[in-house]
Each structure stands twice: as structure tokens, then as C-alpha cells.
Write a protein that holds these residues in place. Structure first.
Motif, PDB file in Angstrom:
ATOM      1  N   MET A 179     -22.622 -29.691 -11.610  1.00  0.00           N
ATOM      2  CA  MET A 179     -22.298 -28.413 -11.173  1.00  0.00           C
ATOM      3  C   MET A 179     -23.393 -27.404 -11.281  1.00  0.00           C
ATOM      4  N   ILE A 180     -24.168 -27.489 -12.267  1.00  0.00           N
ATOM      5  CA  ILE A 180     -25.366 -26.727 -12.591  1.00  0.00           C
ATOM      6  C   ILE A 180     -26.292 -26.694 -11.507  1.00  0.00           C
ATOM      7  N   GLU A 181     -26.389 -27.873 -11.268  1.00  0.00           N
ATOM      8  CA  GLU A 181     -27.653 -27.968 -10.271  1.00  0.00           C
ATOM      9  C   GLU A 181     -27.144 -27.517  -9.002  1.00  0.00           C
ATOM     10  N   ARG A 182     -26.044 -27.125  -8.565  1.00  0.00           N
ATOM     11  CA  ARG A 182     -25.533 -26.581  -7.582  1.00  0.00           C
ATOM     12  C   ARG A 182     -25.223 -25.062  -7.731  1.00  0.00           C
ATOM     13  N   ILE A 183     -25.357 -24.605  -8.929  1.00  0.00           N
ATOM     14  CA  ILE A 183     -25.336 -23.069  -9.089  1.00  0.00           C
ATOM     15  C   ILE A 183     -26.614 -22.457  -9.212  1.00  0.00           C
ATOM     16  N   PRO A 184     -27.046 -21.473  -8.216  1.00  0.00           N
ATOM     17  CA  PRO A 184     -28.273 -20.962  -8.447  1.00  0.00           C
ATOM     18  C   PRO A 184     -28.598 -20.351  -9.788  1.00  0.00           C
ATOM     19  N   LEU A 185     -27.590 -19.611 -10.276  1.00  0.00           N
ATOM     20  CA  LEU A 185     -28.129 -19.067 -11.621  1.00  0.00           C
ATOM     21  C   LEU A 185     -28.175 -20.036 -12.662  1.00  0.00           C
ATOM     22  N   ARG A 186     -27.850 -21.183 -12.314  1.00  0.00           N
ATOM     23  CA  ARG A 186     -28.063 -22.558 -13.239  1.00  0.00           C
ATOM     24  C   ARG A 186     -27.315 -22.425 -14.717  1.00  0.00           C
ATOM     25  N   ALA A 216       0.799  -1.291   0.006  1.00  0.00           N
ATOM     26  CA  ALA A 216      -0.065  -0.104  -0.101  1.00  0.00           C
ATOM     27  C   ALA A 216       0.967   1.316   0.078  1.00  0.00           C
ATOM     28  N   PRO A 217       2.009   1.257   0.701  1.00  0.00           N
ATOM     29  CA  PRO A 217       2.657   2.639   0.549  1.00  0.00           C
ATOM     30  C   PRO A 217       3.290   2.945  -0.662  1.00  0.00           C
ATOM     31  N   ARG A 218       3.368   2.104  -1.676  1.00  0.00           N
ATOM     32  CA  ARG A 218       3.766   2.374  -3.015  1.00  0.00           C
ATOM     33  C   ARG A 218       2.545   2.397  -3.989  1.00  0.00           C
ATOM     34  N   LYS A 219       1.251   2.390  -3.304  1.00  0.00           N
ATOM     35  CA  LYS A 219       0.162   2.407  -4.043  1.00  0.00           C
ATOM     36  C   LYS A 219      -0.118   1.350  -5.192  1.00  0.00           C
ATOM     37  N   ILE A 220       0.455   0.134  -4.730  1.00  0.00           N
ATOM     38  CA  ILE A 220       0.161  -1.224  -5.586  1.00  0.00           C
ATOM     39  C   ILE A 220      -1.050  -1.739  -4.775  1.00  0.00           C
ATOM     40  N   ARG A 221      -2.225  -2.113  -5.676  1.00  0.00           N
ATOM     41  CA  ARG A 221      -3.252  -2.543  -5.302  1.00  0.00           C
ATOM     42  C   ARG A 221      -3.174  -4.199  -5.519  1.00  0.00           C
ATOM     43  N   VAL A 222      -3.657  -5.043  -4.536  1.00  0.00           N
ATOM     44  CA  VAL A 222      -3.593  -6.493  -4.502  1.00  0.00           C
ATOM     45  C   VAL A 222      -4.847  -7.147  -4.221  1.00  0.00           C
ATOM     46  N   ASN A 223      -5.516  -7.557  -5.332  1.00  0.00           N
ATOM     47  CA  ASN A 223      -6.800  -8.339  -5.333  1.00  0.00           C
ATOM     48  C   ASN A 223      -6.732  -9.759  -5.677  1.00  0.00           C
ATOM     49  N   ALA A 224      -8.145 -10.273  -5.634  1.00  0.00           N
ATOM     50  CA  ALA A 224      -8.267 -11.687  -6.197  1.00  0.00           C
ATOM     51  C   ALA A 224      -9.427 -11.891  -6.629  1.00  0.00           C
ATOM     52  N   VAL A 225      -9.689 -12.832  -7.831  1.00  0.00           N
ATOM     53  CA  VAL A 225     -10.877 -12.940  -8.335  1.00  0.00           C
ATOM     54  C   VAL A 225     -11.111 -14.558  -8.303  1.00  0.00           C
ATOM     55  N   SER A 226     -12.414 -14.937  -7.687  1.00  0.00           N
ATOM     56  CA  SER A 226     -12.494 -16.291  -7.376  1.00  0.00           C
ATOM     57  C   SER A 226     -13.444 -16.900  -8.050  1.00  0.00           C
ATOM     58  N   PRO A 227     -13.186 -17.509  -9.112  1.00  0.00           N
ATOM     59  CA  PRO A 227     -14.344 -18.087 -10.076  1.00  0.00           C
ATOM     60  C   PRO A 227     -14.805 -19.349  -9.333  1.00  0.00           C
ATOM     61  N   GLY A 228     -16.135 -19.733  -9.947  1.00  0.00           N
ATOM     62  CA  GLY A 228     -16.728 -21.194  -9.924  1.00  0.00           C
ATOM     63  C   GLY A 228     -16.313 -21.949 -10.742  1.00  0.00           C
ATOM     64  N   PRO A 229     -16.987 -22.892 -11.181  1.00  0.00           N
ATOM     65  CA  PRO A 229     -16.943 -23.625 -12.506  1.00  0.00           C
ATOM     66  C   PRO A 229     -16.994 -22.726 -13.584  1.00  0.00           C
ATOM     67  N   THR A 230     -15.767 -22.836 -14.668  1.00  0.00           N
ATOM     68  CA  THR A 230     -15.769 -22.028 -15.644  1.00  0.00           C
ATOM     69  C   THR A 230     -15.327 -23.048 -16.854  1.00  0.00           C
ATOM     70  N   MET A 285     -16.768 -15.324  -8.236  1.00  0.00           N
ATOM     71  CA  MET A 285     -17.818 -15.151  -9.476  1.00  0.00           C
ATOM     72  C   MET A 285     -18.008 -16.643  -9.817  1.00  0.00           C
ATOM     73  N   ASP A 286     -19.360 -17.052  -8.973  1.00  0.00           N
ATOM     74  CA  ASP A 286     -19.561 -18.552  -8.988  1.00  0.00           C
ATOM     75  C   ASP A 286     -21.126 -18.699  -9.131  1.00  0.00           C
ATOM     76  N   GLY A 287     -21.808 -17.510  -9.647  1.00  0.00           N
ATOM     77  CA  GLY A 287     -23.270 -17.734  -9.914  1.00  0.00           C
ATOM     78  C   GLY A 287     -24.056 -18.131  -8.675  1.00  0.00           C
ATOM     79  N   GLY A 288     -23.278 -17.886  -7.461  1.00  0.00           N
ATOM     80  CA  GLY A 288     -23.968 -17.945  -6.003  1.00  0.00           C
ATOM     81  C   GLY A 288     -23.729 -19.606  -5.591  1.00  0.00           C
ATOM     82  N   MET A 289     -23.039 -20.300  -6.190  1.00  0.00           N
ATOM     83  CA  MET A 289     -22.575 -21.695  -5.735  1.00  0.00           C
ATOM     84  C   MET A 289     -22.174 -21.386  -4.321  1.00  0.00           C
ATOM     85  N   SER A 290     -21.258 -20.683  -3.824  1.00  0.00           N
ATOM     86  CA  SER A 290     -21.000 -20.776  -2.398  1.00  0.00           C
ATOM     87  C   SER A 290     -21.872 -20.075  -1.430  1.00  0.00           C
TER      88      SER A 290
END
Length: 246
Positions: free
Chosen positions: A203-210, A167-181, A240-245
Motif C-alpha cells: 500500500m505504501i508503495e502506491r501512496i505518494p506521501l509514502r 438544505a432547506p433545514r440547513k442540514i449539511r451532508v458530507n463524506a470523508v473518503s480515507p485511503g488505507p488507514t 484523505m489518501d496521501g495522493g493514492m487515488s
């Protein structure tokens, strides 16, 4: 609209799947893109198709990572965007797990990712963006997934600590966590057509967005994290998992 014009971006494991999609999106947004991969032929095909630069490098080998940092620094100078994407699948029941099972996953997903960040910190410009590819399983509990899930949970921990340290160097660090892709990595499971369809349906049965996610969706989130619109976001994990988690 080229929101990343003038930026240098490095994508590890960029010759296929999410890494390939991210490299394509970053280039479309104006960035100069570098990708890495372990397979020379696949890397050469990807660089030719995308019109980017490629370096053969195995993220699971720290010497390769150190050599890559030196090559990128010597060729391009400082890096503005670092997408630590390279990873492998692997799993076993805890009782039957072998040291080989453990090392195969951890060497790439955890140790390799850790040292990629570590060795590239001196190469990053102040104000740079680092994005880890994590997974929704980092916060889920599935049988036979202990090694893979632990490797991604470890990444999320590193991401948050790195966000504070940089952060002192204004470098940002983040993560993206996909589900089944839908990516090539699922095809590497060696399933026949019927078995693969069965896995997709399960997998689709377990993802609310189907539906199963697409690499392009993840690529757009990586690109968002890399731009000025995310200038006040660091230490964040986007699932980013369509609600699976849920």
C-alpha cells in the motif's frame, strides 16, 4: 477549545477504529457523544474508556436502526451531529461472487447507512451535520473490489442527494473518503505478521506521501465538518489518501 459544546453527536460503529477516534475527538471538542456497535463487550469497553453513552445496534439490520433512532430520541432528544461510520470489508471477483458476499457488504455499507440517515432525519436538529464514512476506492477501479467499491460509490451519491433534500433545514451532508488507514479492521484480515507487513509495504508503495493514514486524522476532519467552520460546506467529499487515488 470546546467548539462543539452543547451538541449531541452520534457515531455508528464507534467502538473501534475511525469511529472510536471520532467519538474521542468529538467529546474533546465538548460534544455529548453516543456510540453504537454490534459487539456488546467491545461497546461496553469503549464507552467506559471514552466516558460516552453506548447502544448495541447492528447497522445492517433496519429494525435495529429504527429502534436506535427511537432510543436516542427518547433519551437525548434531537441530534446535532450524525457520523455514519459503521462498515465492513469484503470482496470477490465478479465472476465468483456469491449473493452472500454481496449482501454481507451491501447490508451494512449501503442499505444500513441509507436507512440510518433516513430514520434519523426526523431526529436531527435544523442546522445539523451529517458525515458519511466513504472510501477512496469509491472512485478507483481495483480487481476483486467491485462490491465494496460500489457500496461506497453509492454512499457518495446518496450524500449529494441528501445534501439537496436537507438544505432547506440547513442540514449539511458530507463524506470523508480515507485511503488505507491503520485500524482494527486491517487486523481482522487474518494475516500473519509477515503477510501484514507485505500488505502495508504494498500500500505504501502506491501512496505518494509514502505512509498509511491514522484514524485520528480522519476524526479531525469529521469534527471539522461538524462545526461552524464548515457551515458553508455541503455535498462535499474529502479524499484523505496521501495522493493514492491521483
Amino acid at each position: 477549545m470546546e467548539t462543539l459544546k452543547g451538541k449531541i453527536a452520534l457515531v455508528t460503529g464507534g467502538n473501534s477504529g475511525i469511529g472510536y477516534a471520532a467519538a474521542k475527538e468529538l467529546k474533546q471538542q465538548g460534544a455529548t457523544v453516543i456510540i453504537t456497535g454490534r459487539r456488546k463487550e467491545a461497546l461496553e469497553n469503549a464507552t467506559a474508556t471514552l466516558g460516552v453513552t453506548g447502544f448495541v445496534s447492528d447497522q445492517g439490520n433496519v429494525k435495529d436502526v429504527e429502534q436506535l433512532a427511537e432510543q436516542v430520541n427518547n433519551t437525548f432528544g434531537k441530534v446535532d451531529i450524525l457520523f455514519i461510520n459503521a462498515g465492513v470489508l469484503g470482496g470477490a471477483a465478479i465472476e465468483g461472487a456469491t449473493e452472500q458476499d454481496f449482501d454481507y457488504v451491501m447490508d451494512v455499507n449501503f442499505k444500513g447507512a441509507y436507512f440510518t440517515l433516513s430514520r434519523f432525519i426526523p431526529v436531527l436538529n435544523d442546522g445539523a451535520s451529517v458525515v458519511f464514512l466513504s472510501s477512496n476506492v469509491a472512485s478507483m477501479n481495483g480487481v476483486n473490489s467491485s462490491i465494496y467499491s460500489a457500496s461506497k460509490a453509492a454512499l457518495n451519491s446518496i450524500m449529494k442527494i441528501a445534501a439537496l433534500e436537507l438544505a432547506p433545514r440547513k442540514i449539511r451532508v458530507n463524506a470523508v473518503s480515507p485511503g488505507p488507514t491503520q485500524t482494527e479492521i486491517l487486523n481482522k484480515l487474518g494475516l500473519d505478521e509477515a503477510s501484514r507487513k507485505g500488505l502495508d509495504d504494498w500500500m505504501i508503495e502506491r501512496i505518494p506521501l509514502r505512509k498509511i493514514g491514522h484514524a485520528d486524522d480522519v476524526a479531525k476532519m469529521v469534527t471539522y465538518f461538524s462545526g461552524d467552520n464548515a457551515s458553508f460546506i455541503t455535498g462535499a467529499e474529502i479524499v484523505m489518501d496521501g495522493g493514492m487515488s491521483l
